[in-house]
Design a protein around this motif. Structure first.
Motif, PDB file in Angstrom:
ATOM      1  N   ASP A   5       0.843  -1.200   0.000  1.00 15.54           N
ATOM      2  CA  ASP A   5       0.000   0.000   0.000  1.00 15.54           C
ATOM      3  C   ASP A   5       0.877   1.247   0.000  1.00 15.54           C
ATOM      4  N   ALA A   6       0.478   2.220  -0.800  1.00 20.66           N
ATOM      5  CA  ALA A   6       1.202   3.494  -0.861  1.00 20.66           C
ATOM      6  C   ALA A   6       0.463   4.548  -0.053  1.00 20.66           C
ATOM      7  N   LEU A   7       1.226   5.331   0.693  1.00 23.07           N
ATOM      8  CA  LEU A   7       0.654   6.474   1.390  1.00 23.07           C
ATOM      9  C   LEU A   7       0.543   7.623   0.407  1.00 23.07           C
ATOM     10  N   PRO A   8      -0.434   8.500   0.571  1.00 20.62           N
ATOM     11  CA  PRO A   8      -0.510   9.665  -0.310  1.00 20.62           C
ATOM     12  C   PRO A   8       0.696  10.574  -0.074  1.00 20.62           C
ATOM     13  N   PRO A   9       1.175  11.214  -1.124  1.00 17.80           N
ATOM     14  CA  PRO A   9       2.332  12.107  -0.951  1.00 17.80           C
ATOM     15  C   PRO A   9       1.983  13.341  -0.131  1.00 17.80           C
ATOM     16  N   LEU A  10       3.003  13.905   0.503  1.00 17.50           N
ATOM     17  CA  LEU A  10       2.869  15.144   1.260  1.00 17.50           C
ATOM     18  C   LEU A  10       3.968  16.087   0.799  1.00 17.50           C
ATOM     19  N   GLU A  11       3.580  17.249   0.300  1.00 16.15           N
ATOM     20  CA  GLU A  11       4.543  18.273  -0.113  1.00 16.15           C
ATOM     21  C   GLU A  11       4.705  19.299   1.003  1.00 16.15           C
ATOM     22  N   VAL A  12       5.956  19.566   1.374  1.00 19.19           N
ATOM     23  CA  VAL A  12       6.249  20.548   2.419  1.00 19.19           C
ATOM     24  C   VAL A  12       7.176  21.609   1.827  1.00 19.19           C
ATOM     25  N   PRO A  13       6.711  22.852   1.711  1.00 20.58           N
ATOM     26  CA  PRO A  13       7.602  23.922   1.255  1.00 20.58           C
ATOM     27  C   PRO A  13       8.689  24.167   2.311  1.00 20.58           C
ATOM     28  N   VAL A  14       9.918  24.212   1.867  1.00 23.84           N
ATOM     29  CA  VAL A  14      11.042  24.436   2.782  1.00 23.84           C
ATOM     30  C   VAL A  14      11.338  25.934   2.792  1.00 23.84           C
ATOM     31  N   THR A  90       8.986  16.406  -0.945  1.00 26.00           N
ATOM     32  CA  THR A  90       7.787  15.596  -1.127  1.00 26.00           C
ATOM     33  C   THR A  90       8.015  14.234  -0.498  1.00 26.00           C
ATOM     34  N   PHE A  91       7.180  13.919   0.489  1.00 27.13           N
ATOM     35  CA  PHE A  91       7.280  12.640   1.175  1.00 27.13           C
ATOM     36  C   PHE A  91       6.360  11.626   0.504  1.00 27.13           C
ATOM     37  N   THR A  92       6.895  10.414   0.322  1.00 27.13           N
ATOM     38  CA  THR A  92       6.116   9.285  -0.156  1.00 27.13           C
ATOM     39  C   THR A  92       6.417   8.106   0.750  1.00 27.13           C
ATOM     40  N   GLY A  93       5.508   7.172   0.789  1.00 29.15           N
ATOM     41  CA  GLY A  93       5.715   6.017   1.654  1.00 29.15           C
ATOM     42  C   GLY A  93       5.030   4.783   1.126  1.00 29.15           C
ATOM     43  N   THR A  94       5.601   3.633   1.469  1.00 30.37           N
ATOM     44  CA  THR A  94       5.052   2.348   1.072  1.00 30.37           C
ATOM     45  C   THR A  94       5.084   1.412   2.269  1.00 30.37           C
ATOM     46  N   VAL A  95       3.991   0.715   2.495  1.00 32.57           N
ATOM     47  CA  VAL A  95       3.936  -0.272   3.568  1.00 32.57           C
ATOM     48  C   VAL A  95       4.801  -1.459   3.168  1.00 32.57           C
ATOM     49  N   THR A  96       5.764  -1.806   4.038  1.00 36.94           N
ATOM     50  CA  THR A  96       6.678  -2.908   3.734  1.00 36.94           C
ATOM     51  C   THR A  96       6.431  -4.133   4.607  1.00 36.94           C
ATOM     52  N   GLU A 104       5.199  -1.395   9.219  1.00 37.89           N
ATOM     53  CA  GLU A 104       6.474  -0.770   8.857  1.00 37.89           C
ATOM     54  C   GLU A 104       6.285  -0.067   7.517  1.00 37.89           C
ATOM     55  N   ILE A 105       6.771   1.167   7.456  1.00 37.18           N
ATOM     56  CA  ILE A 105       6.590   1.984   6.251  1.00 37.18           C
ATOM     57  C   ILE A 105       7.941   2.486   5.788  1.00 37.18           C
ATOM     58  N   ARG A 106       8.239   2.285   4.526  1.00 37.56           N
ATOM     59  CA  ARG A 106       9.444   2.840   3.900  1.00 37.56           C
ATOM     60  C   ARG A 106       9.093   4.250   3.467  1.00 37.56           C
ATOM     61  N   VAL A 107       9.889   5.232   3.902  1.00 43.98           N
ATOM     62  CA  VAL A 107       9.614   6.642   3.621  1.00 43.98           C
ATOM     63  C   VAL A 107      10.761   7.232   2.813  1.00 43.98           C
ATOM     64  N   VAL A 108      10.394   8.041   1.817  1.00 44.69           N
ATOM     65  CA  VAL A 108      11.362   8.817   1.043  1.00 44.69           C
ATOM     66  C   VAL A 108      10.877  10.259   1.031  1.00 44.69           C
ATOM     67  N   GLY A 109      11.794  11.186   1.294  1.00 48.88           N
ATOM     68  CA  GLY A 109      11.512  12.613   1.163  1.00 48.88           C
ATOM     69  C   GLY A 109      12.454  13.160   0.106  1.00 48.88           C
ATOM     70  N   ALA A 110      11.909  13.574  -1.023  1.00 50.27           N
ATOM     71  CA  ALA A 110      12.734  14.025  -2.142  1.00 50.27           C
ATOM     72  C   ALA A 110      12.489  15.501  -2.427  1.00 50.27           C
ATOM     73  N   ASN A 111      13.561  16.176  -2.853  1.00 53.16           N
ATOM     74  CA  ASN A 111      13.448  17.565  -3.308  1.00 53.16           C
ATOM     75  C   ASN A 111      14.040  17.647  -4.715  1.00 53.16           C
ATOM     76  N   GLY A 112      14.208  18.830  -5.251  1.00 46.11           N
ATOM     77  CA  GLY A 112      14.710  18.999  -6.607  1.00 46.11           C
ATOM     78  C   GLY A 112      16.157  18.566  -6.798  1.00 46.11           C
ATOM     79  N   ILE A 113      16.878  18.358  -5.710  1.00 42.65           N
ATOM     80  CA  ILE A 113      18.280  17.941  -5.777  1.00 42.65           C
ATOM     81  C   ILE A 113      18.388  16.416  -5.786  1.00 42.65           C
ATOM     82  N   GLY A 114      17.486  15.750  -5.051  1.00 41.77           N
ATOM     83  CA  GLY A 114      17.517  14.290  -4.930  1.00 41.77           C
ATOM     84  C   GLY A 114      16.758  13.846  -3.700  1.00 41.77           C
ATOM     85  N   HIS A 115      17.140  12.702  -3.176  1.00 36.16           N
ATOM     86  CA  HIS A 115      16.499  12.196  -1.963  1.00 36.16           C
ATOM     87  C   HIS A 115      17.100  12.904  -0.757  1.00 36.16           C
ATOM     88  N   HIS A 116      16.265  13.668  -0.065  1.00 37.58           N
ATOM     89  CA  HIS A 116      16.699  14.349   1.151  1.00 37.58           C
ATOM     90  C   HIS A 116      16.785  13.359   2.306  1.00 37.58           C
TER      91      HIS A 116
END
Length: 127
Positions: A5-14, A90-96, A104-116
């Motif tokens: 299952d994928a979690l909905p993305p969350l965008e956070v302005p830095v 932008t945070f994304t997540g997948t139930v692992t 347990e959820i795998r989380v990635v937070g990515a910005n325009g440079i790459g994976h933060h």
């Protein structure tokens, strides 16, 4: 919830305010988190977000999805590309894994440079 299952993305302005406020709230007074001139002297193009703010955002991302009764049992993250003012992370997540009330959820937070940030969050979600 089930594995995959994928979690909905969350965008956070830095913003500059988010970076500075997060550093102050976590008592991290390193100049690279609030003084742009000193950050540049140390080789950074600007101030950047500290790991404690990132950790808080990861927790927020997961608990926003799981609800207010979820209890974070383990957060294991690794930083990558910096978060500078003007970025959007932008945070994304997948139930692992799911075992009873534990997820347990795998989380990635990515910005325009790459994976933060990348990592896993283990949480208990009461039935």
């Amino acid at each position: 919830m089930k594995v995959g299952d994928a979690l909905p993305p969350l965008e956070v302005p830095v913003t500059r305010t988010l970076i500075v406020a997060g550093a102050i709230a976590s008592r991290d007074y390193q100049d690279v988190h609030h003084d742009a001139a000193l950050a540049r002297e140390k080789g950074s193009p600007d101030i950047f977000m500290n790991i404690l703010t990132t950790n808080g955002l990861v927790g927020r991302y997961v608990t926003d999805h799981l609800g207010p009764h979820a209890v974070l049992r383990k957060v294991a993250i690794r930083l990558g590309a910096p978060n500078y003012p003007g970025n959007t992370v932008t945070f994304t997540g997948t139930v692992t894994a799911v075992a009873g009330t534990t997820v347990e959820i795998r989380v990635v937070g990515a910005n325009g440079i790459g994976h933060h940030v990348t990592g896993t969050v283990t949480a208990e979600v009461p039935a």
